[in-house]
Motif scaffolding. Sequence first.
Motif, PDB file in Angstrom:
ATOM      1  N   UNK A 147       0.868  -1.181   0.000  1.00 16.34           N
ATOM      2  CA  UNK A 147       0.000   0.000   0.000  1.00 16.34           C
ATOM      3  C   UNK A 147       0.903   1.229   0.000  1.00 16.34           C
ATOM      4  N   UNK A 148       0.576   2.206  -0.834  1.00 20.29           N
ATOM      5  CA  UNK A 148       1.505   3.339  -0.947  1.00 20.29           C
ATOM      6  C   UNK A 148       0.767   4.646  -1.187  1.00 20.29           C
ATOM      7  N   UNK A 149       1.469   5.712  -0.849  1.00 21.05           N
ATOM      8  CA  UNK A 149       1.094   7.052  -1.290  1.00 21.05           C
ATOM      9  C   UNK A 149       2.272   7.579  -2.095  1.00 21.05           C
ATOM     10  N   UNK A 150       2.012   8.475  -3.021  1.00 18.14           N
ATOM     11  CA  UNK A 150       3.096   9.122  -3.768  1.00 18.14           C
ATOM     12  C   UNK A 150       2.583  10.403  -4.371  1.00 18.14           C
ATOM     13  N   UNK A 151       3.454  11.417  -4.396  1.00 14.61           N
ATOM     14  CA  UNK A 151       3.061  12.684  -4.990  1.00 14.61           C
ATOM     15  C   UNK A 151       3.712  12.825  -6.365  1.00 14.61           C
ATOM     16  N   UNK A 152       4.976  12.361  -6.473  1.00 15.77           N
ATOM     17  CA  UNK A 152       5.726  12.539  -7.725  1.00 15.77           C
ATOM     18  C   UNK A 152       6.140  11.206  -8.351  1.00 15.77           C
TER      19      UNK A 152
ATOM     20  N   UNK B 137       2.707  -4.299   3.366  1.00 14.60           N
ATOM     21  CA  UNK B 137       3.841  -3.369   3.338  1.00 14.60           C
ATOM     22  C   UNK B 137       3.266  -1.996   3.029  1.00 14.60           C
ATOM     23  N   UNK B 138       3.619  -1.004   3.829  1.00 14.63           N
ATOM     24  CA  UNK B 138       3.063   0.336   3.613  1.00 14.63           C
ATOM     25  C   UNK B 138       4.203   1.346   3.493  1.00 14.63           C
ATOM     26  N   UNK B 139       4.121   2.184   2.452  1.00  9.58           N
ATOM     27  CA  UNK B 139       5.172   3.179   2.248  1.00  9.58           C
ATOM     28  C   UNK B 139       4.622   4.460   1.681  1.00  9.58           C
ATOM     29  N   UNK B 140       5.393   5.526   1.858  1.00 10.00           N
ATOM     30  CA  UNK B 140       4.966   6.816   1.319  1.00 10.00           C
ATOM     31  C   UNK B 140       6.069   7.842   1.428  1.00 10.00           C
ATOM     32  N   UNK B 141       5.835   9.007   0.862  1.00  8.25           N
ATOM     33  CA  UNK B 141       6.825  10.080   0.952  1.00  8.25           C
ATOM     34  C   UNK B 141       6.853  10.687   2.356  1.00  8.25           C
ATOM     35  N   UNK B 142       8.020  11.108   2.781  1.00  6.42           N
ATOM     36  CA  UNK B 142       8.121  11.844   4.044  1.00  6.42           C
ATOM     37  C   UNK B 142       7.645  13.265   3.797  1.00  6.42           C
ATOM     38  N   UNK B 143       6.656  13.680   4.556  1.00  4.87           N
ATOM     39  CA  UNK B 143       6.123  15.043   4.404  1.00  4.87           C
ATOM     40  C   UNK B 143       5.872  15.625   5.786  1.00  4.87           C
ATOM     41  N   UNK B 144       6.276  16.865   5.972  1.00  4.00           N
ATOM     42  CA  UNK B 144       6.087  17.498   7.295  1.00  4.00           C
ATOM     43  C   UNK B 144       6.750  16.690   8.389  1.00  4.00           C
ATOM     44  N   UNK B 145       7.922  16.135   8.095  1.00  2.32           N
ATOM     45  CA  UNK B 145       8.753  15.356   9.036  1.00  2.32           C
ATOM     46  C   UNK B 145       8.148  13.997   9.399  1.00  2.32           C
TER      47      UNK B 145
END
Length: 180
Positions: free
Chosen positions: A9-14, A56-64
Amino acid sequence: MSDAQVLLVYDTRFGHTFQVVQALERGLGRVAGVRPAHCFYADVTPDLLDRAHMVMIGGPTEGLSASSHIKRMFRHIGGFDLRGKYGFAFDTHPSGPLGGSAARYIEKELAAMGLRLLEPRRSAIIVGRPRDAAGTDRLALESGAEERFEALGEALGHELVAALAEHPPVRSGEPTAASA
Ligand SMILES: Cc1cc2nc3c(=O)[nH]c(=O)nc-3n(C[C@H](O)[C@H](O)[C@H](O)COP(=O)(O)O)c2cc1C
């Protein structure tokens, strides 16, 4: 036993975190008896989680920390019983002074929900590339990151098969009282 299902499972902006997802998936796919699949954070359903032996969960680091999307998703899935499943957290962030870690947040949430972590969290670093002809800043995963995550995916696949042989899966995923 039937195939071990791994849900990424993921989030991504770019798109960088999705590249990491694809690298992990390639590695997992090399392991006999492991079936990986990925899902954008907004498309996670109780049924997908229920069927997975490992999440498995991953994403961009945002706002620390993790993105607001990932945090909202945890509030949503927090009502489901994922105890006894296996888990793994990862993130992306640039090299440099910004700091923080999405994966630290994700790992803590997974552990709090009772998932068993097969490996400690990992990060893929984003680096700057020389501007292109149009003068646009270009960012990319640092060299070798995809290969490292592919190898990690393969290692996690083997660890999952061994763990499931030792501790056969417990049925879970039914909504708990907390979600009612
Ligand atoms: C709104 C925003 C906030 C960010 N905050 C941080 C931060 O606190 N720490 C950090 O290391 N990187 C930060 N970044 C950089 C992201 O971590 C980086 O763009 C991300 O890893 C790229 O992954 P993606 O292509 O999957 O979105 C931030 C980026 C954005 C757009």
